[in-house]
Design a protein around this motif. Structure first.
Motif, short mmCIF file in Angstrom:
data_model
loop_
_atom_site.label_atom_id
_atom_site.label_comp_id
_atom_site.label_asym_id
_atom_site.label_seq_id
_atom_site.Cartn_x
_atom_site.Cartn_y
_atom_site.Cartn_z
N HIS A 17 0.86 -1.18 0.00
CA HIS A 17 0.00 0.00 0.00
C HIS A 17 0.90 1.24 0.00
CE1 HIS A 17 -3.04 -2.80 2.04
NE2 HIS A 17 -3.39 -2.66 0.78
N ARG A 67 -3.88 3.14 -1.09
CA ARG A 67 -3.91 1.68 -1.00
C ARG A 67 -3.84 0.97 -2.35
NH1 ARG A 67 -5.37 -0.60 3.79
NH2 ARG A 67 -6.16 -2.43 2.75
N ASP A 74 -6.60 -2.61 -4.96
CA ASP A 74 -5.90 -2.91 -3.72
C ASP A 74 -5.30 -4.31 -3.88
OD1 ASP A 74 -5.04 -3.61 -1.17
OD2 ASP A 74 -6.80 -2.78 -0.16
#
Length: 150
Positions: A17, A67, A74
């Motif tokens: 992230h 993220r 993600d």
């Protein structure tokens, strides 16, 4: 290392992230420790191969995404549906881990996916449980790094 012994492998993943900057600092500290002459790590290097991927999401980091990667995904939520085209880094890492598992002379003992948290402080872990909690006892206890089981 004895040529007939299995090679124990620890893989460390960082910065999946973009906003988790502290994981870069922790990765840097791990790298510095692993290349040091500290007695514990000298013993560890005789038994364990450490593989580090310090930045799993360079696109997201470069773009300043909190993220997600370049495509707005993600990556930590995509391990169950990896696509070579949409998640190339996950695809490569997943295949690498499978190759280690397939190799008859290698044992994948630990994968650490490092993160930082926006509100939790200190160190915490999440992980899988094994039926044999002393599965790594043979590696780490010989190094006097981990206490032996009773």
């Amino acid at each position: 290392m004895n040529p007939t012994e299995k090679v124990h492998v620890v893989v460390i993943l960082g910065r999946v992230h973009g906003s988790e900057t502290p994981s870069s600092y922790v990765c840097q500290g791990i790298i510095e420790f692993l290349i040091s002459n500290h007695p514990a790590v000298v013993r560890l290097r005789k038994k364990v191969v450490f593989q580090l991927i310090p930045m799993m999401n360079p696109d997201g980091v470069t773009l300043g995404n909190s993220r997600t990667n370049l495509l707005g995904i993600d990556l930590n939520r995509a391990w169950h549906k990896i696509s070579q085209w949409v998640h190339p880094i996950l695809y490569a890492v997943h295949n690498h881990l499978l190759e280690i598992e397939k190799h008859e002379n290698m044992e994948l003992d630990l994968v650490i996916d490092m993160h930082a948290h926006s509100s939790l402080h200190g160190v915490f872990t999440y992980g899988n449980a094994y039926d044999d909690v002393y599965r790594l006892d043979g590696v780490f206890s010989k190094l006097n790094y981990m206490p032996r089981r009773p």
